[in-house]
Design an enzyme around this catalytic site. Structure first.
Site, PDB file in Angstrom:
ATOM      1  CD  GLU A  55       1.076  -7.285 -10.731  1.00  0.00           C
ATOM      2  OE1 GLU A  55       1.567  -8.202 -10.167  1.00  0.00           O
ATOM      3  OE2 GLU A  55       1.197  -6.058 -10.166  1.00  0.00           O
ATOM      4  CE  LYS A 155       4.053  -9.210  -6.953  1.00  0.00           C
ATOM      5  NZ  LYS A 155       2.301  -8.470  -7.134  1.00  0.00           N
ATOM      6  CB  CYS A 188       3.912  -4.894  -8.782  1.00  0.00           C
ATOM      7  SG  CYS A 188       2.573  -3.828  -8.213  1.00  0.00           S
TER       8      CYS A 188
END
Length: 459
Positions: A55, A155, A188
């Site tokens: 990321e 995300k 993440c």
């Protein structure tokens, strides 16, 4: 199949809040993409069929909403458009980064997964449209080995990323491969939440996950490699995890994980990137190891002298602890509805303090989520107040059986050893509504053994 992940030390903009033009942004991103290209060539030479990048690896971080704008590529988030950016570069404007990634995949005949910033125009007829007339997303893209864009994922659980928007609905994004079937992806902080990570895996019965991250390690319970492995074990999936490498920011820890084996990189000392290539099995069925049933002994002896209960902060949460003294023993400690039990034995007593801790409550720092945790940890020093501190080295080899009456089925088994290395439990599973993990003799000194439960409904 052969997988690769690259832990990338990104070349960062020294002043990310300053406004630059698209050309300067492309120049900086180009320097990172040059490194990516070299790694793709290297991985493909080693037989890798898929490579995952971290990321924020291409553009860096700490932007404002307006300063990140020149770094954003345009991408259509619709599955209906079949597009090969390398072969059809002129279809859309502002797609230079996508084109380069697509060409890397095509030239090297390898699946490429990367993370970049993307933009999508919107107008006032959309009630959610930001005032500047565009959405900005933190986006993963996957390219097949002929350069086709096969999946985009935006995300969902942003971690203080003020430059980006949360998509209106969670994306459930998969792509198909000839070598290992379907892969799912998320990014993440997503790994700690039900949506979309857990739901994606359950709904599509996924066995492979690609996972770009820019993860700041937090010991004792949330080091990157520790939690990545726990996730692979808990859900019986392979996880290809690529993290950013910036030790000064506490960021390192990547790996290729199966439920029973890991190939990891964690390095806080040196600089530069690291390519991991490993051959791992395609998971088709559920491993039995996660379902083993071995009974737990709950001690009935009530009258011997109990060690003192004390409180200390761990991971910003107020844990209730008991010290782990002597060569062997049976302990328990409770908080709210959760009780944790430990049987332990060690042949050699070292001058290290260990403690058994429990927490059952809402975690509220750096994100809000409900945790139920039973944790055996090495303390930072010999006083109770040091329990819960970040520790990286230990020498005590401990046999243990740890269990708790968890209220959630989502339990991540953590087993971290000296030098931030990983070990695997001998047995884990459920017995009579108790979740347990056990190990005869860790491979090196024990840092953390824990059952980290996420009670998603109480978030």
């Amino acid at each position: 199949y052969v997988a690769a992940v690259y832990e990338h030390q990104s070349i960062l903009n020294p002043n990310p809040t300053a406004l630059v033009d698209r050309q300067s942004a492309l120049e900086l991103m180009g320097r990172n993409l040059d490194i990516y290209e070299q790694q793709v060539i290297d991985a493909a030479r080693q037989g890798a069929q898929i490579i995952v990048f971290p990321e924020d690896g291409i553009h860096g971080f700490n932007f404002t909403r307006s300063s990140v704008y020149p770094y954003l590529d345009f991408v259509l988030h619709s599955q209906s458009v079949k597009w090969n950016p390398c072969r059809e570069p002129y279809l859309f404007n502002d797609t230079e980064v996508l084109q380069r990634l697509s060409c890397m995949a095509l030239k090297n005949k390898i699946f490429v997964v990367a993370n970049l910033g993307t933009k999508q125009p919107c107008d006032h007829t959309d009630p959610r449209c930001p005032s500047d007339g565009r959405y900005q997303f933190n986006t993963n893209v996957a390219f097949s080995d002929d350069g086709m864009l096969v999946a985009t994922y935006r995300k969902h659980n942003l971690y203080f990323e003020y430059a980006f928007d949360t998509p209106p609905e969670p994306d459930y994004k998969l792509f198909d491969t000839p070598f290992a079937g379907k892969f799912g992806m998320f990014t993440c902080f997503d790994i700690l939440f039900f949506e979309p990570a857990v739901n994606l895996i359950r709904q599509y019965n996924l066995k492979q996950v690609v996972y770009p991250a820019a993860w700041m390690n937090q010991l004792p319970l949330l080091a990157a490699v520790e939690f990545q492995q726990a996730f692979a074990t808990a859900f019986n999936v392979n996880v290809l995890a690529a993290n950013i490498h910036h030790p000064t920011l506490g960021m390192t820890g990547s790996g290729i994980y199966t439920p029973v084996k890991s190939f990891i990189y964690h390095n806080m000392e040196s600089y530069g990137g690291k390519l991991i290539v490993a051959e791992i099995p395609v998971i088709t069925t559920d491993y039995e190891t996660n379902l083993e049933k071995t009974p737990c002994r709950v001690s009935e002896k009530g009258n011997e002298q109990l060690p003192p209960i004390f409180y200390a902060e761990m991971m910003y949460d107020n844990f209730t602890f008991v010290p782990v003294w002597g060569q062997k023993g049976e302990l328990h400690v409770c908080a709210n509805t959760l009780c944790c039990y430990l049987n332990y034995r060690r042949d050699v007593l070292t001058d290290e303090l260990y403690a058994l801790g429990v927490f059952d409550g809402l975690h509220t720092v750096h994100g809000t989520y409900y945790v139920q945790a039973c944790a055996l940890v090495k303390c930072g020093g010999l006083s109770f107040s040091t329990c819960g501190q970040e520790v990286t080295d230990a020498s005590a080899l401990i046999d243990f059986q740890l269990w708790g009456n968890m209220s959630t089925p989502y339990i991540f088994p953590l087993l971290l050893t000296s030098g931030i290395t990983l070990d695997f439990a001998d047995h884990m599973g459920w017995k009579n509504n108790y979740c347990f993990i056990s190990k005869n003799r860790t491979s090196s000194g024990l840092l953390t053994a824990a059952l980290y439960g996420r009670w998603y409904e109480k978030d």
